[in-house]
Motif scaffolding. Structure first.
Motif, PDB file in Angstrom:
ATOM      1  N   SER A   1      38.659  32.431  42.171  1.00 43.67           N
ATOM      2  CA  SER A   1      39.484  31.296  41.753  1.00 43.67           C
ATOM      3  C   SER A   1      40.811  31.276  42.503  1.00 43.67           C
ATOM      4  O   SER A   1      41.635  32.187  42.363  1.00 43.67           O
ATOM      5  CB  SER A   1      39.756  31.361  40.245  1.00 43.67           C
ATOM      6  OG  SER A   1      40.786  30.469  39.879  1.00 43.67           O
ATOM      7  N   ALA A   2      41.043  30.218  43.268  1.00 42.95           N
ATOM      8  CA  ALA A   2      42.311  30.076  43.990  1.00 42.95           C
ATOM      9  C   ALA A   2      43.482  29.971  43.023  1.00 42.95           C
ATOM     10  O   ALA A   2      44.577  30.480  43.298  1.00 42.95           O
ATOM     11  CB  ALA A   2      42.255  28.847  44.893  1.00 42.95           C
ATOM     12  N   THR A   3      43.266  29.316  41.883  1.00 46.97           N
ATOM     13  CA  THR A   3      44.338  29.189  40.888  1.00 46.97           C
ATOM     14  C   THR A   3      44.715  30.552  40.334  1.00 46.97           C
ATOM     15  O   THR A   3      45.900  30.878  40.193  1.00 46.97           O
ATOM     16  CB  THR A   3      43.903  28.255  39.749  1.00 46.97           C
ATOM     17  OG1 THR A   3      43.631  26.958  40.279  1.00 46.97           O
ATOM     18  CG2 THR A   3      44.988  28.141  38.694  1.00 46.97           C
ATOM     19  N   ALA A   4      43.722  31.371  39.992  1.00 45.74           N
ATOM     20  CA  ALA A   4      43.999  32.704  39.464  1.00 45.74           C
ATOM     21  C   ALA A   4      44.748  33.561  40.481  1.00 45.74           C
ATOM     22  O   ALA A   4      45.681  34.292  40.124  1.00 45.74           O
ATOM     23  CB  ALA A   4      42.700  33.384  39.052  1.00 45.74           C
ATOM     24  N   VAL A   5      44.349  33.463  41.750  1.00 44.75           N
ATOM     25  CA  VAL A   5      45.028  34.238  42.796  1.00 44.75           C
ATOM     26  C   VAL A   5      46.479  33.793  42.917  1.00 44.75           C
ATOM     27  O   VAL A   5      47.388  34.632  43.043  1.00 44.75           O
ATOM     28  CB  VAL A   5      44.286  34.091  44.142  1.00 44.75           C
ATOM     29  CG1 VAL A   5      45.075  34.747  45.272  1.00 44.75           C
ATOM     30  CG2 VAL A   5      42.896  34.695  44.053  1.00 44.75           C
ATOM     31  N   GLU A   6      46.721  32.510  42.863  1.00 44.51           N
ATOM     32  CA  GLU A   6      48.089  31.990  42.946  1.00 44.51           C
ATOM     33  C   GLU A   6      48.939  32.510  41.789  1.00 44.51           C
ATOM     34  O   GLU A   6      50.086  32.923  41.980  1.00 44.51           O
ATOM     35  CB  GLU A   6      48.049  30.461  42.926  1.00 44.51           C
ATOM     36  CG  GLU A   6      49.419  29.804  43.047  1.00 44.51           C
ATOM     37  CD  GLU A   6      49.337  28.287  43.026  1.00 44.51           C
ATOM     38  OE1 GLU A   6      50.393  27.650  42.938  1.00 44.51           O
ATOM     39  OE2 GLU A   6      48.218  27.746  43.104  1.00 44.51           O
ATOM     40  N   ILE A   7      48.371  32.507  40.592  1.00 45.45           N
ATOM     41  CA  ILE A   7      49.089  33.009  39.419  1.00 45.45           C
ATOM     42  C   ILE A   7      49.400  34.496  39.580  1.00 45.45           C
ATOM     43  O   ILE A   7      50.519  34.954  39.302  1.00 45.45           O
ATOM     44  CB  ILE A   7      48.244  32.778  38.148  1.00 45.45           C
ATOM     45  CG1 ILE A   7      48.137  31.282  37.844  1.00 45.45           C
ATOM     46  CG2 ILE A   7      48.844  33.519  36.950  1.00 45.45           C
ATOM     47  CD1 ILE A   7      47.055  30.939  36.836  1.00 45.45           C
ATOM     48  N   ALA A   8      48.408  35.249  40.033  1.00 41.20           N
ATOM     49  CA  ALA A   8      48.588  36.690  40.207  1.00 41.20           C
ATOM     50  C   ALA A   8      49.651  37.004  41.256  1.00 41.20           C
ATOM     51  O   ALA A   8      50.524  37.858  41.049  1.00 41.20           O
ATOM     52  CB  ALA A   8      47.262  37.337  40.589  1.00 41.20           C
TER      53      ALA A   8
ATOM     54  N   PHE B   1      53.224  39.056  40.748  1.00 34.86           N
ATOM     55  CA  PHE B   1      53.595  40.214  41.565  1.00 34.86           C
ATOM     56  C   PHE B   1      54.939  39.968  42.254  1.00 34.86           C
ATOM     57  O   PHE B   1      55.803  40.856  42.293  1.00 34.86           O
ATOM     58  CB  PHE B   1      52.499  40.500  42.595  1.00 34.86           C
ATOM     59  CG  PHE B   1      51.445  41.455  42.130  1.00 34.86           C
ATOM     60  CD1 PHE B   1      51.157  42.600  42.845  1.00 34.86           C
ATOM     61  CD2 PHE B   1      50.717  41.215  40.961  1.00 34.86           C
ATOM     62  CE1 PHE B   1      50.171  43.493  42.430  1.00 34.86           C
ATOM     63  CE2 PHE B   1      49.735  42.086  40.523  1.00 34.86           C
ATOM     64  CZ  PHE B   1      49.464  43.224  41.257  1.00 34.86           C
ATOM     65  N   ALA B   2      55.118  38.772  42.803  1.00 31.53           N
ATOM     66  CA  ALA B   2      56.373  38.460  43.492  1.00 31.53           C
ATOM     67  C   ALA B   2      57.553  38.492  42.519  1.00 31.53           C
ATOM     68  O   ALA B   2      58.619  39.040  42.846  1.00 31.53           O
ATOM     69  CB  ALA B   2      56.273  37.091  44.151  1.00 31.53           C
ATOM     70  N   ASP B   3      57.377  37.929  41.328  1.00 30.01           N
ATOM     71  CA  ASP B   3      58.444  37.908  40.335  1.00 30.01           C
ATOM     72  C   ASP B   3      58.879  39.314  39.949  1.00 30.01           C
ATOM     73  O   ASP B   3      60.061  39.560  39.687  1.00 30.01           O
ATOM     74  CB  ASP B   3      57.997  37.156  39.076  1.00 30.01           C
ATOM     75  CG  ASP B   3      57.915  35.656  39.283  1.00 30.01           C
ATOM     76  OD1 ASP B   3      58.471  35.165  40.295  1.00 30.01           O
ATOM     77  OD2 ASP B   3      57.301  34.973  38.440  1.00 30.01           O
ATOM     78  N   GLU B   4      57.931  40.234  39.903  1.00 30.66           N
ATOM     79  CA  GLU B   4      58.229  41.606  39.486  1.00 30.66           C
ATOM     80  C   GLU B   4      58.383  42.562  40.658  1.00 30.66           C
ATOM     81  O   GLU B   4      58.473  43.775  40.478  1.00 30.66           O
ATOM     82  CB  GLU B   4      57.155  42.093  38.520  1.00 30.66           C
ATOM     83  CG  GLU B   4      57.054  41.230  37.274  1.00 30.66           C
ATOM     84  CD  GLU B   4      56.197  41.844  36.188  1.00 30.66           C
ATOM     85  OE1 GLU B   4      56.071  43.092  36.148  1.00 30.66           O
ATOM     86  OE2 GLU B   4      55.662  41.078  35.367  1.00 30.66           O
TER      87      GLU B   4
ATOM     88  N   LEU C   1      46.177  40.676  47.356  1.00 31.25           N
ATOM     89  CA  LEU C   1      45.380  39.869  46.435  1.00 31.25           C
ATOM     90  C   LEU C   1      44.780  38.700  47.199  1.00 31.25           C
ATOM     91  O   LEU C   1      45.497  37.803  47.629  1.00 31.25           O
ATOM     92  CB  LEU C   1      46.249  39.377  45.277  1.00 31.25           C
ATOM     93  CG  LEU C   1      47.056  40.460  44.543  1.00 31.25           C
ATOM     94  CD1 LEU C   1      47.897  39.838  43.435  1.00 31.25           C
ATOM     95  CD2 LEU C   1      46.135  41.551  43.993  1.00 31.25           C
ATOM     96  N   ARG C   2      43.469  38.694  47.341  1.00 27.69           N
ATOM     97  CA  ARG C   2      42.802  37.723  48.197  1.00 27.69           C
ATOM     98  C   ARG C   2      41.841  36.838  47.417  1.00 27.69           C
ATOM     99  O   ARG C   2      41.216  37.268  46.443  1.00 27.69           O
ATOM    100  CB  ARG C   2      42.026  38.432  49.306  1.00 27.69           C
ATOM    101  CG  ARG C   2      42.864  39.395  50.132  1.00 27.69           C
ATOM    102  CD  ARG C   2      42.125  39.823  51.379  1.00 27.69           C
ATOM    103  NE  ARG C   2      42.766  40.953  52.019  1.00 27.69           N
ATOM    104  CZ  ARG C   2      42.407  41.432  53.214  1.00 27.69           C
ATOM    105  NH1 ARG C   2      41.402  40.861  53.886  1.00 27.69           N
ATOM    106  NH2 ARG C   2      43.023  42.469  53.742  1.00 27.69           N
ATOM    107  N   CYS C   3      41.711  35.614  47.890  1.00 26.64           N
ATOM    108  CA  CYS C   3      40.717  34.691  47.373  1.00 26.64           C
ATOM    109  C   CYS C   3      39.449  34.877  48.214  1.00 26.64           C
ATOM    110  O   CYS C   3      39.506  34.767  49.439  1.00 26.64           O
ATOM    111  CB  CYS C   3      41.216  33.256  47.460  1.00 26.64           C
ATOM    112  SG  CYS C   3      40.163  32.059  46.630  1.00 26.64           S
TER     113      CYS C   3
ATOM    114  N   GLY D   1      40.639  38.101  38.268  1.00 27.30           N
ATOM    115  CA  GLY D   1      41.252  37.100  37.388  1.00 27.30           C
ATOM    116  C   GLY D   1      42.720  36.907  37.725  1.00 27.30           C
ATOM    117  O   GLY D   1      43.080  36.704  38.890  1.00 27.30           O
ATOM    118  N   THR D   2      43.583  36.998  36.730  1.00 19.87           N
ATOM    119  CA  THR D   2      45.020  36.879  36.977  1.00 19.87           C
ATOM    120  C   THR D   2      45.675  38.240  37.211  1.00 19.87           C
ATOM    121  O   THR D   2      46.889  38.374  37.105  1.00 19.87           O
ATOM    122  CB  THR D   2      45.703  36.124  35.833  1.00 19.87           C
ATOM    123  OG1 THR D   2      45.320  36.691  34.575  1.00 19.87           O
ATOM    124  CG2 THR D   2      45.320  34.650  35.853  1.00 19.87           C
ATOM    125  N   ALA D   3      44.858  39.237  37.519  1.00 19.33           N
ATOM    126  CA  ALA D   3      45.309  40.556  38.011  1.00 19.33           C
ATOM    127  C   ALA D   3      46.015  41.388  36.956  1.00 19.33           C
ATOM    128  O   ALA D   3      46.889  42.190  37.282  1.00 19.33           O
ATOM    129  CB  ALA D   3      46.170  40.408  39.263  1.00 19.33           C
TER     130      ALA D   3
END
Length: 228
Positions: free
Chosen positions: A72-79, A83-86, A92-94, A51-53
């Motif tokens: 879900s490509a959208t969920a991977v992008e969100i996750a 991770f990058a923000d923090e 994390l792969r699609c 999901g969104t990890a």
């Protein structure tokens, strides 16, 4: 409902703002009770259908090395953005959890938090084969599978793929096709594994005259040291 329609349903949910930010308690307990006694940076954790990890976010914050596959490509992008923000590290792969893009004997722990229960009987068997392949001998899997005792299991239509489609009652309305497992189903799915825990967890909402039951199997199983 085909798998493509199922994937589209979840893609729409994520695009509409569906987020899971914090880990499930059963996952937290699994991580801390079953991680091998090594430095956490050396403990490899995999989640299928992340999901969104939210679970992998927790594991990464605690110092584990984390990887995951999500359709879900959208969920991977969100996750990945979280991770990058923090400034967290995660692979994390699609992709498809029936064909995992990882080496054999790579992971110490694996997590299936109600992902495989969304799959057809055939795909569930493929996913279990792949999880067993990528876990190291002695590695452990946490799997949460919806139970046939759920109120939601009384609705919709049972298809040849083993799943109920068009669920219209209970706690699992609107989440797409699901396979609801009996105890025998669970034991068959984990044939060849060493099962350390097989719990049936049931919650009854009695606010109305007709109770709504949400039930699931919580399994912790180990890849044998020597596969037979």
């Amino acid at each position: 409902m085909s798998d493509e329609r199922t994937h589209a349903l979840w893609e729409d949910k994520y695009q509409a703002g569906h987020r899971e930010r914090y880990p499930w308690d059963v996952v937290v307990s699994f991580l801390f009770r079953h991680a091998p006694p090594r430095p956490r940076a050396d403990v490899q954790v995999l989640e299928v259908g992340f999901g969104t990890a939210n679970n992998l976010w927790c594991a990464a914050r605690e110092g584990f090395a984390v990887s995951g596959v999500e359709h879900s490509a959208t969920a991977v992008e969100i996750a990945r953005a979280r991770f990058a923000d923090e400034r967290l590290v995660g692979d994390l792969r699609c992709g498809d959890f029936t064909v995992l893009p990882f080496a054999s004997d790579q992971f110490d722990l694996a997590i299936d938090r109600a992902a495989i229960t969304c799959a057809s009987s055939a795909d569930a068997a493929r996913a279990m084969h792949e999880l067993r392949r990528v876990l190291r001998p002695g590695g452990r899997l946490l799997s949460c599978l919806y139970s046939s005792r759920c109120t939601s299991a009384t609705s919709g239509t049972l298809h040849a793929d083993g799943r109920r489609h068009d669920i219209s009652v209970g706690s699992l309305t609107g989440v797409g096709p699901l396979r609801f497992y009996t105890e025998e189903d669970v034991r068959q799915l984990f044939a060849g594994w060493t099962v350390h825990q097989l719990q049936h967890v049931e919650r009854r909402d009695v606010v109305s005259a007709e109770p709504v039951v949400h039930a699931e199997w919580v399994v912790i199983a180990e890849k044998p040291q020597a596969i037979v």
